[in-house]
Every structure is written in structure tokens, then in C-alpha cells.
Design a protein around this motif. Structure first.
Motif, mmCIF file in Angstrom:
data_model
loop_
_atom_site.group_PDB
_atom_site.id
_atom_site.type_symbol
_atom_site.label_atom_id
_atom_site.label_comp_id
_atom_site.label_asym_id
_atom_site.label_seq_id
_atom_site.Cartn_x
_atom_site.Cartn_y
_atom_site.Cartn_z
ATOM 1 N N ASN A 206 0.813 -1.218 0.000
ATOM 2 C CA ASN A 206 0.000 0.000 0.000
ATOM 3 C C ASN A 206 0.844 1.266 0.000
ATOM 4 O OD1 ASN A 206 -3.081 -0.235 0.085
ATOM 5 N ND2 ASN A 206 -2.337 -2.003 1.216
ATOM 6 N N LEU A 207 1.955 1.262 0.701
ATOM 7 C CA LEU A 207 2.847 2.426 0.657
ATOM 8 C C LEU A 207 3.336 2.673 -0.766
ATOM 9 C CD1 LEU A 207 5.021 1.921 3.873
ATOM 10 C CD2 LEU A 207 3.368 3.758 3.451
ATOM 11 N N LEU A 208 3.741 1.604 -1.432
ATOM 12 C CA LEU A 208 4.278 1.748 -2.788
ATOM 13 C C LEU A 208 3.206 2.115 -3.814
ATOM 14 C CD1 LEU A 208 6.810 -1.235 -2.793
ATOM 15 C CD2 LEU A 208 7.318 1.214 -2.555
ATOM 16 N N VAL A 209 2.011 1.527 -3.688
ATOM 17 C CA VAL A 209 0.947 1.816 -4.661
ATOM 18 C C VAL A 209 0.319 3.183 -4.391
ATOM 19 C CG1 VAL A 209 -1.325 1.089 -5.514
ATOM 20 C CG2 VAL A 209 0.467 -0.610 -5.182
ATOM 21 N N ARG A 210 -0.001 3.464 -3.135
ATOM 22 C CA ARG A 210 -0.688 4.719 -2.806
ATOM 23 C C ARG A 210 0.194 5.938 -2.936
ATOM 24 N NH1 ARG A 210 -4.686 3.943 2.372
ATOM 25 N NH2 ARG A 210 -5.845 2.218 1.492
ATOM 26 N N TYR A 211 1.390 5.863 -2.349
ATOM 27 C CA TYR A 211 2.216 7.067 -2.239
ATOM 28 C C TYR A 211 3.304 7.168 -3.297
ATOM 29 C CZ TYR A 211 -0.391 7.193 2.052
ATOM 30 O OH TYR A 211 -1.419 7.200 2.956
ATOM 31 N N TYR B 274 -9.007 -2.133 -5.834
ATOM 32 C CA TYR B 274 -8.916 -3.394 -6.586
ATOM 33 C C TYR B 274 -7.629 -4.148 -6.239
ATOM 34 C CZ TYR B 274 -12.908 -2.489 -9.698
ATOM 35 O OH TYR B 274 -14.158 -2.272 -10.217
ATOM 36 N N THR B 275 -6.543 -3.394 -6.070
ATOM 37 C CA THR B 275 -5.271 -4.008 -5.691
ATOM 38 C C THR B 275 -5.393 -4.687 -4.334
ATOM 39 O OG1 THR B 275 -3.935 -2.479 -6.996
ATOM 40 C CG2 THR B 275 -2.843 -3.525 -5.125
ATOM 41 N N ASN B 276 -6.015 -4.011 -3.384
ATOM 42 C CA ASN B 276 -6.155 -4.578 -2.036
ATOM 43 C C ASN B 276 -7.052 -5.812 -2.027
ATOM 44 O OD1 ASN B 276 -4.414 -2.894 -0.605
ATOM 45 N ND2 ASN B 276 -5.947 -1.301 -0.452
ATOM 46 N N GLU C 291 -3.198 6.829 -12.358
ATOM 47 C CA GLU C 291 -3.343 8.276 -12.207
ATOM 48 C C GLU C 291 -4.799 8.733 -12.184
ATOM 49 O OE1 GLU C 291 -1.012 7.052 -14.533
ATOM 50 O OE2 GLU C 291 0.597 7.382 -13.095
ATOM 51 N N THR C 292 -5.624 8.210 -13.073
ATOM 52 C CA THR C 292 -6.987 8.723 -13.216
ATOM 53 C C THR C 292 -7.989 8.098 -12.260
ATOM 54 O OG1 THR C 292 -7.534 7.120 -14.939
ATOM 55 C CG2 THR C 292 -6.632 9.252 -15.661
ATOM 56 N N MET C 293 -7.754 6.876 -11.847
ATOM 57 C CA MET C 293 -8.690 6.172 -10.962
ATOM 58 C C MET C 293 -7.930 5.633 -9.757
ATOM 59 S SD MET C 293 -10.631 3.946 -13.903
ATOM 60 C CE MET C 293 -11.611 3.060 -12.714
ATOM 61 N N HIS C 294 -7.101 6.461 -9.186
ATOM 62 C CA HIS C 294 -6.170 5.990 -8.161
ATOM 63 C C HIS C 294 -6.870 5.266 -7.005
ATOM 64 C CE1 HIS C 294 -2.340 5.631 -6.252
ATOM 65 N NE2 HIS C 294 -2.808 6.203 -5.149
ATOM 66 N N GLY C 295 -7.956 5.822 -6.488
ATOM 67 C CA GLY C 295 -8.678 5.182 -5.386
ATOM 68 C C GLY C 295 -9.216 3.818 -5.778
ATOM 69 N N THR C 296 -9.776 3.713 -6.972
ATOM 70 C CA THR C 296 -10.310 2.442 -7.466
ATOM 71 C C THR C 296 -9.175 1.442 -7.678
ATOM 72 O OG1 THR C 296 -12.111 3.603 -8.543
ATOM 73 C CG2 THR C 296 -11.658 1.363 -9.305
#
Length: 172
Positions: A27-32, A113-115, A104-109
Motif C-alpha cells: 500500500n505504501l508503494l501503490v498509494r504514495y 482493486y489491488t487490495n 493516475e486517473t482512478m487511483h482510489g479504485t
């Protein structure tokens, strides 16, 4: 049966510790860092693997006296490599339906989905790891006789006879 249940419980505790490390780094790598989930998942998996090995082989599974330590490590890491492939495939499939620019465009989604994919991958890889390690790496309990016809025993005996790391003679 009690021994197996206790062993599964220990495996679960070790798995939760490894999962927290894996999930946190992912999550650190994907989110931030906005890293691709498969690349981030590979990095997080490998970091948690080191912790998992140390805890699994000291708390969950007993070293087989009929197997060389070098082969134990090889089996552990080959099974882990297969687990990594499963992990990465599930992570990729979990976000494959999203647009190419989803990071970039759907970062939250994308993170969601990754989680979800990571949770699915964790269950699949955990089952894989337990079965392989129990079958090949776990020593029989002291009250059980070693099954000399088992694949694990025969493989272990072979490993003791074929050491790729022979002791070097001391030079005087």
C-alpha cells in the motif's frame, strides 16, 4: 490432530505478521509512490518472505534431521517463487479490467482493486505454502516413525549425500 491444529494456528500467526508487512509495503508503494501493483506486490512479497522464512522455520515447522539445511532453503524459496508468481498473477488479474491510466486517473479504485486482489492472493498463496512446507519440510513428531518410503524422506536422504557445499579442508 491436535498437533496439526496447533501448527495451523502458528502458521496463521506467522502469516498474519508476514501479511501486515506485505500489505503495508504494498500500500505504501501503490498509494504514495504510485507504483504499478505487480511491481509493488513483488517487492512487498519478497520483504515479507524473509520474515516468513525465519518465523516459519523456527516456530511452525521442525527441521527434518533427514534433510540437509541447504535443501530446506532451496525448497522454501522455490515454493516461495511459485507463490510469488501466483501472487503477481492475481494482482495483475485484479486490476487488468481497469483502463491503462488507472494509476493516475482512478487511483482510489486502483488501490481498492489491488487490495482486494491482494487478499485473494494471500489466501491462495497461504494454502499453497502450508501444503508444500508440511509435505516436504516438516519433520514428523517425535512419537511418529519416519516414513522411509515418503518422497520427503528420500529427497532429504539424497540431500545429505549430495552436499553442494562440502567442507573445505583447513590449510596448515
Amino acid at each position: 490432530m491436535k498437533k496439526l491444529i496447533a501448527q495451523i494456528a502458528k502458521f496463521g500467526v506467522v502469516g498474519v505478521i508476514a501479511f501486515i508487512i506485505d500489505f503495508g509495503i504494498l500500500n505504501l508503494l501503490v498509494r504514495y509512490a504510485h507504483m504499478n501493483n505487480v511491481s509493488a506486490g513483488t517487492i512487498s512479497f519478497l520483504v515479507s518472505l524473509a520474515v516468513n522464512y525465519l518465523l516459519s522455520m523456527s516456530i511452525v515447522f521442525k527441521h527434518r534431521d533427514d534433510m540437509a539445511r541447504w535443501l530446506e532453503i532451496v525448497i522454501f524459496f522455490i515454493s516461495a517463487a511459485i507463490g510469488l508468481l501466483i501472487n503477481d498473477a492475481v494482482l495483475w488479474m485484479g486490476t487488468a479490467s481497469l483502463p491503462a491510466d488507472a494509476i493516475e486517473t482512478m487511483h482510489g479504485t486502483y488501490v481498492l482493486y489491488t487490495n482486494i486482489a491482494k487478499l485473494v492472493a494471500t489466501v491462495i498463496v497461504s494454502v499453497w505454502n502450508f501444503i508444500i512446507r508440511k509435505w516436504l519440510l516438516d519433520a514428523p513428531s517425535p512419537e511418529e516413525n519416519v516414513n522411509t518410503d515418503s518422497f520427503a524422506h528420500r529427497l532429504g536422504r539424497w540431500s545429505l549425500q549430495h552436499n553442494p557445499f562440502p567442507a573445505k579442508p583447513m590449510i596448515k
